[in-house]
Scaffold this motif. Structure first.
Motif, PDB file in Angstrom:
ATOM      1  N   GLU A 299      -5.845  12.350 -12.516  1.00  0.00           N
ATOM      2  CA  GLU A 299      -6.022  10.928 -12.208  1.00  0.00           C
ATOM      3  C   GLU A 299      -6.777  10.187 -13.311  1.00  0.00           C
ATOM      4  O   GLU A 299      -6.567   8.986 -13.516  1.00  0.00           O
ATOM      5  CB  GLU A 299      -6.737  10.744 -10.865  1.00  0.00           C
ATOM      6  N   VAL A 300      -7.647  10.895 -14.042  1.00  0.00           N
ATOM      7  CA  VAL A 300      -8.350  10.272 -15.165  1.00  0.00           C
ATOM      8  C   VAL A 300      -7.367   9.987 -16.298  1.00  0.00           C
ATOM      9  O   VAL A 300      -7.413   8.920 -16.926  1.00  0.00           O
ATOM     10  CB  VAL A 300      -9.502  11.167 -15.660  1.00  0.00           C
TER      11      VAL A 300
ATOM     12  N   ARG B 247      -4.185   9.449 -15.959  1.00  0.00           N
ATOM     13  CA  ARG B 247      -3.335   8.339 -15.522  1.00  0.00           C
ATOM     14  C   ARG B 247      -4.043   6.995 -15.718  1.00  0.00           C
ATOM     15  O   ARG B 247      -3.434   6.015 -16.164  1.00  0.00           O
ATOM     16  CB  ARG B 247      -2.935   8.512 -14.054  1.00  0.00           C
ATOM     17  N   ARG B 248      -5.315   6.947 -15.393  1.00  0.00           N
ATOM     18  CA  ARG B 248      -6.073   5.703 -15.598  1.00  0.00           C
ATOM     19  C   ARG B 248      -6.160   5.357 -17.084  1.00  0.00           C
ATOM     20  O   ARG B 248      -6.083   4.186 -17.463  1.00  0.00           O
ATOM     21  CB  ARG B 248      -7.470   5.827 -15.005  1.00  0.00           C
TER      22      ARG B 248
ATOM     23  N   ALA C  75      -2.797   4.002 -18.166  1.00  0.00           N
ATOM     24  CA  ALA C  75      -2.626   2.646 -17.626  1.00  0.00           C
ATOM     25  C   ALA C  75      -3.505   1.636 -18.349  1.00  0.00           C
ATOM     26  O   ALA C  75      -3.282   0.426 -18.242  1.00  0.00           O
ATOM     27  CB  ALA C  75      -2.954   2.643 -16.131  1.00  0.00           C
ATOM     28  N   SER C  76      -4.488   2.129 -19.107  1.00  0.00           N
ATOM     29  CA  SER C  76      -5.416   1.264 -19.842  1.00  0.00           C
ATOM     30  C   SER C  76      -5.132   1.248 -21.334  1.00  0.00           C
ATOM     31  O   SER C  76      -5.840   0.570 -22.093  1.00  0.00           O
ATOM     32  CB  SER C  76      -6.861   1.752 -19.622  1.00  0.00           C
TER      33      SER C  76
ATOM     34  N   THR D 119     -13.498   1.411 -22.908  1.00  0.00           N
ATOM     35  CA  THR D 119     -12.715   1.891 -21.770  1.00  0.00           C
ATOM     36  C   THR D 119     -12.714   3.415 -21.707  1.00  0.00           C
ATOM     37  O   THR D 119     -12.967   4.008 -20.651  1.00  0.00           O
ATOM     38  CB  THR D 119     -11.276   1.379 -21.867  1.00  0.00           C
TER      39      THR D 119
ATOM     40  N   LEU E 161     -14.463   5.799 -18.747  1.00  0.00           N
ATOM     41  CA  LEU E 161     -13.669   6.725 -17.943  1.00  0.00           C
ATOM     42  C   LEU E 161     -14.208   8.149 -18.048  1.00  0.00           C
ATOM     43  O   LEU E 161     -14.300   8.870 -17.047  1.00  0.00           O
ATOM     44  CB  LEU E 161     -12.209   6.681 -18.381  1.00  0.00           C
TER      45      LEU E 161
ATOM     46  N   GLU F 217      -2.842  -1.551 -11.330  1.00  0.00           N
ATOM     47  CA  GLU F 217      -4.000  -1.344 -10.460  1.00  0.00           C
ATOM     48  C   GLU F 217      -4.902  -0.216 -10.940  1.00  0.00           C
ATOM     49  O   GLU F 217      -6.067  -0.117 -10.518  1.00  0.00           O
ATOM     50  CB  GLU F 217      -3.544  -1.061  -9.022  1.00  0.00           C
ATOM     51  N   LEU F 218      -4.413   0.613 -11.858  1.00  0.00           N
ATOM     52  CA  LEU F 218      -5.237   1.698 -12.395  1.00  0.00           C
ATOM     53  C   LEU F 218      -5.929   1.317 -13.702  1.00  0.00           C
ATOM     54  O   LEU F 218      -6.783   2.056 -14.192  1.00  0.00           O
ATOM     55  CB  LEU F 218      -4.381   2.945 -12.647  1.00  0.00           C
ATOM     56  N   SER F 219      -5.573   0.181 -14.250  1.00  0.00           N
ATOM     57  CA  SER F 219      -6.097  -0.186 -15.567  1.00  0.00           C
ATOM     58  C   SER F 219      -7.596  -0.459 -15.526  1.00  0.00           C
ATOM     59  O   SER F 219      -8.101  -1.133 -14.629  1.00  0.00           O
ATOM     60  CB  SER F 219      -5.374  -1.415 -16.113  1.00  0.00           C
ATOM     61  N   ALA F 220      -8.299   0.081 -16.530  1.00  0.00           N
ATOM     62  CA  ALA F 220      -9.728  -0.173 -16.692  1.00  0.00           C
ATOM     63  C   ALA F 220     -10.004  -0.825 -18.038  1.00  0.00           C
ATOM     64  O   ALA F 220     -11.148  -0.865 -18.487  1.00  0.00           O
ATOM     65  CB  ALA F 220     -10.497   1.136 -16.575  1.00  0.00           C
TER      66      ALA F 220
END
Length: 423
Positions: free
Chosen positions: A60-61, A63-64, A67-68, A106, A110, A228-231
């Motif tokens: 999941e990290v 993926r984030r 997405a970023s 970013t 994360l 929605e996952l973007s940081a």
């Protein structure tokens, strides 16, 4: 195993996250009090670095992160310019590349979240050695100390840990001072937006003046289209630029300036070297508060010169060992690969921890030599133009190379991305 990581940059946090995930007791110490208090610029992670991250952090990290991140395969092919804005050549085809560009802030945030409560901020390591119990020990600026089974120096170019191991500095100034900033694409004229395009570019001129302009768009060019996952701290198309000049008394004086004063001084310096006005628009229209100066440091390009110590329960990674100028965009990725290799070595079948460290440091030297060789090619090219002959040759050769380039067909742009899918 109890591991202390000295330094909470990209490599140190990546290692801390990996150690925690595999069940080791770890503490990552960093002098910063806020993980977001770092340079607001971007770094490139290639396929090897991303693969290493997958060995260190949970899916999941990753993926984030994707997405970023801004996918290199979705941007125009890179271009090389001269100081008048003439095209000298094109970079490789990136349409099949898995590499991404991501804000340093970013990525650090994360990774810090993945380390969790094992990250100890506001703790500056000042000394490392062996404690009375025979175990590695670090001492902090506040006078406290802590021991562990293994100490890893991830404390950057001026590493306390690596200096202890090598009994000397592990890098030296590379001869160039860099100045970086951020400029929104929308703040440039239409003509300059078209010239720069959605790509990274590098411009070079006589007397060691060079300008890199990187394109970052983690929204429109997201590597993974899951908003929605973007940081990402960058929310629109942005140019991250880096000006470079050889070290000198005049260049060093610029490091004392900030904000608008520094931007003005940089523009004056480029104009003195006859750079075309439009090539400097990205600096002229930058956010003055984003501009900062930094020295390029480099370790030896010879692998045998790196990590010149006997394997022990104290080791190091990243810039602490192979300090790398940003000219190849490989420093952070190499540190992440170091972290993954160290974690794998500790989890392997070697007889002792020292044997595992020896195996890891062999890989460390090889990788360090490779990334430094790539980065120093550009550094040496820039410095070569800062001689009388080099300046004359650059001035004479640029229009000839540009004329030849115009006779060749320009590379085609990448196909448009499809929305709603992994990119």
């Amino acid at each position: 195993m109890h591991v202390i990581v000295a330094g909470g940059g990209i490599g140190g946090l990546a290692l801390g996250a990996g150690l925690r995930r595999r069940g080791h007791e770890v503490a990552v110490f960093d002098r910063d009090t806020d993980v977001a208090a770092t340079g607001g610029y971007h770094i490139t992670l290639d396929e090897r670095a991303l693969s290493a991250l997958e060995r260190l952090v949970a899916p999941e990290v990753v993926r984030r992160l994707l997405a970023s991140g801004s996918a290199l395969r979705l941007r125009d092919r890179d271009v090389f310019w001269d100081y008048r804005g003439r095209v000298l050549g094109y970079g490789p085809d990136l349409s099949g590349s898995a590499s991404i560009d991501v804000d340093r802030i970013t990525l650090r945030v994360l990774l810090a979240e993945a380390v969790g409560e094992d990250l100890r901020l506001g703790k500056s390591v000042t000394e490392v050695g062996i404690g009375g119990d025979g175990r590695p020990q670090v001492r902090f600026a506040d006078g406290t100390s802590v021991s562990a089974d293994l100490v890893v120096g991830a404390d950057g170019t001026h590493s306390v840990v690596a200096r202890h191991l090598a009994a000397a500095p592990t890098s030296r100034p590379a001869g160039i001072i860099g100045f970086s900033g951020r400029t929104r694409r929308a703040d440039l004229t239409d003509a300059e937006q078209r010239r720069l395009g959605t790509r990274s570019t590098t411009g070079i001129g006589p007397r060691g003046a060079a300008l890199y302009v990187g394109f970052l768009d983690p929204v429109g060019n997201a590597a993974l289209d899951v908003p929605e996952l973007s940081a990402s701290v960058t929310t629109g198309p942005t140019y991250i630029w880096g000006a470079m000049f050889p070290e000198s008394a005049r260049t060093d004086s610029l490091r004392d300036l900030t904000g608008t004063a520094l931007c003005t001084a940089l523009l004056d310096r480029f104009r003195d070297h006859r750079w075309a006005a439009h090539t400097l628009e990205v600096i002229a229209r930058t956010d003055p508060s984003s501009v900062a100066a930094f020295r390029f440091n480099a370790a030896s390009t010879r692998a045998d010169d790196l990590a010149p110590w006997t394997p022990s329960r104290i080791t190091a990674l990243g810039d602490a060992v192979h300090a790398t100028p940003p000219t190849a965009g490989m420093g952070a990725g190499a540190a992440i690969q170091d972290a993954a290799d160290l974690l794998d070595a500790l989890s392997g079948d070697t007889t002792t921890v020292t044997d595992a460290i020896g195996h890891y440091e062999t890989q460390l030297r090889q990788r360090g030599g490779e990334v430094l060789t790539a980065a120093m090619k550009t550094v040496r090219l820039i410095l070569a133009t800062d001689t009388t002959f080099g300046a004359l040759a650059t001035t004479a050769a640029c229009p000839l190379i540009a004329a030849v380039t115009r006779l060749r067909p320009a590379p085609s742009a990448p196909a448009p991305a499809r929305s709603g899918a992994a990119r």
